[in-house]
Scaffold this active site. Structure first.
Site, short mmCIF file in Angstrom:
data_model
loop_
_atom_site.label_atom_id
_atom_site.label_comp_id
_atom_site.label_asym_id
_atom_site.label_seq_id
_atom_site.Cartn_x
_atom_site.Cartn_y
_atom_site.Cartn_z
CG HIS A 1 -7.22 8.60 -0.09
ND1 HIS A 1 -5.67 8.25 -0.52
CD2 HIS A 1 -7.91 7.46 -0.16
CE1 HIS A 1 -5.61 7.21 -0.56
NE2 HIS A 1 -6.76 6.60 -0.36
CG ASP B 1 19.73 11.62 -8.31
OD1 ASP B 1 19.58 10.50 -9.14
OD2 ASP B 1 19.69 12.64 -8.84
CG HIS C 1 -2.05 0.81 1.29
ND1 HIS C 1 -2.26 1.98 2.16
CD2 HIS C 1 -3.16 0.96 0.20
CE1 HIS C 1 -3.41 2.56 1.88
NE2 HIS C 1 -3.91 2.04 0.74
CE LYS D 1 -1.28 4.78 -1.44
NZ LYS D 1 -1.86 4.41 -0.28
CG ASP E 1 -0.95 16.65 23.48
OD1 ASP E 1 -2.31 16.85 23.15
OD2 ASP E 1 -0.78 15.58 24.18
CE LYS F 1 -4.44 6.52 3.16
NZ LYS F 1 -5.76 6.40 2.80
#
Length: 468
Positions: A385, A216, A209, A211, A392, A387
């Site tokens: 979408h 370099d 999952h 991405k 705090d 996450k």
């Protein structure tokens, strides 16, 4: 005569599965759930267990992982971010489980939504001199893919090595025609657990999952955004897709590259020559962060443990943006305990998801949240979408991992935990602004009186939560 034989065979198979559950040290609640399915749903219970209950890939992936030497051992780092006492232990937890220490010499740029993210990605790719590594759960044909193809062809002409790793199920729609074009211009490609009939049982339940883009070993990108035109054009049903991504420069990029080259080996069984990779350290101390790559072949449930620890460490507020919050018992209890202890716990999510069954399951937990005093904000202007978890003004989490069983235990994920008050403050302001645009659910008594038909549908969906 045949029926008793079949019953005997079924009982033998069920017994073998029970022994496997006990030997593998599965949690008692999960063991009991699978036992119930196996013994009360003839045939189907066994098939479901074979598909979703067994970690068929774990031993092989772990063996392959140990065969591969990743980028050289990272030098000893003495970097201690400014965290309050009860949060300092989180950095130790990550270092002990994910083997990723805190790095301080980094420059971080928060990227919001598709347009800004892809503009930054293409600018960075144009700077590549040695290699470009890309890893995506969803890589789809379209405008973005075609533009990448054009850039790839030009960079390969400049002797830049390009490797693309994509997930076999998440990128199932990626056309053979496009893949042939990639190979024709010299792009190396690999598919993580291809969706093939002969490997169906071993491939279905464990997905990559992540991405990731690394250029370099100097510039890295990670977050929630896939290679899909819906991030530019929106979705016919859900509207505009909103997401959060990160551009990273500095020491931490090496950990992104470590993750990529390891996954590349797991998918292709080809080793990347990392001898020329150099760790790029910024001259001055910058943003402190830790990378957390997690997967089913880890010794511990790393992502679950880190999320759990952050939730328990919250003293003032805990803000969460996530489209798929289907908490297990530990996470649910941690969230409720935080709210009941006086912590301002807020969850911001879209008013509907892209999968109806998942939407019902997500809503099945609303009543528990509201009873504990957790505020729920439903966002109508497109699909969120991202996450993200904020705690705090000290910790900001951005990456690929949802708050569900699949992300916490079964998928390969990549999450960044940032220790920077300025970034936390900026993201907190963005969160509160989005909350003002959303519908607030906070009345437990009113929500409890929703139609019994909805409760029934949500209750059924909740039973499937371990599989979602």
């Amino acid at each position: 005569m045949l029926i008793p034989i079949l019953i005997g065979l079924y009982a033998l198979v069920a017994l073998i599965m029970v022994i496997g559950l006990l030997l593998n040290g599965v949690r008692p609640s999960k063991t009991l759930a699978w036992l119930l399915a196996i013994f009360t749903i003839p045939v189907a219970g066994v098939l479901f267990y074979i598909l979703f209950g067994r970690n068929r890939r774990k031993s092989k992936l772990f063996t392959l992982k140990n065969q591969f030497a990743t980028v050289g051992e990272f030098r000893t780092i003495h970097c201690y971010p400014e965290l309050s006492g009860n949060k300092q232990k989180i950095t130790s937890l990550i270092e002990n489980t994910a083997k990723c220490p805190v790095t301080c010499h980094n420059r971080l740029e928060l990227l919001k939504d598709g347009k800004n993210t892809f503009e930054s990605i293409f600018r960075a790719i144009e700077q590549a001199k040695d290699h470009i590594h890309l890893q995506y759960y969803i890589f789809e044909d379209g405008v973005l893919a075609d533009k990448l193809l054009e850039v790839f062809e030009r960079k390969i002409g400049e002797n830049v090595t390009i490797r693309l790793l994509y997930d076999g199920i998440g990128s199932y729609s990626l056309s053979k025609k496009y893949l042939k074009k990639l190979k024709a211009i010299g792009v190396e490609t690999a598919q993580f657990l291809p969706f093939k009939f002969g490997r169906f049982l071993s491939a279905l339940n464990y997905r990559n999952h992540r991405k990731i883009i690394v250029i370099d070993n100097k510039i890295g990108f990670t977050g929630g955004i896939n290679i899909s035109d819906k991030y530019l054009k929106g979705d016919p049903a859900l509207g505009k897709w909103h997401d959060t991504h990160l551009k990273i420069e500095g020491e931490a990029v090496d950990f992104l590259n470590r993750t990529f080259v390891t996954d590349w080996f797991l998918a292709s069984e080809k080793k990347v020559d990392v001898s020329s990779f150099h760790i790029h350290t910024l001259p001055q101390k910058g943003t402190s962060l830790q990378m957390v790559p997690s997967g089913p072949d880890d010794d511990f449930d790393v992502m679950e443990q880190v999320y759990f620890s952050i939730i328990n460490s919250a003293e003032k507020y805990l803000y969460i943006v996530n489209p798929y919050i289907i908490p297990n018992h530990a996470i649910l209890q941690a969230l409720m305990t935080a709210a009941l202890s006086g912590v301002d716990v807020r969850i911001l999510m879209s008013s509907s998801t892209d999968i109806k069954l998942v939407d019902w399951c997500v809503r099945a937990y609303f009543e528990s949240y509201l009873k504990a005093g957790i505020k729920i904000y439903l966002y109508d202007d497109g699909f969120l979408h991202s996450k993200v978890m904020l705690c705090d003004d000290e910790i900001a989490s951005i990456g690929t991992a949802n708050l569900d069983n699949r992300s916490l235990q079964q998928n390969y994920e990549a999450q960044v935990f940032v220790y920077d008050k300025a970034l936390c403050g900026s993201m907190k302001n963005d969160f509160l602004q989005d909350c003002q645009k959303a519908r607030l659910l906070s009345d437990y008594k009113a929500y409890k009186e929703r139609p019994w038909t909805k409760k029934l549908i949500e209750g059924f969906a909740k039973l499937l939560s371990p599989l979602l």
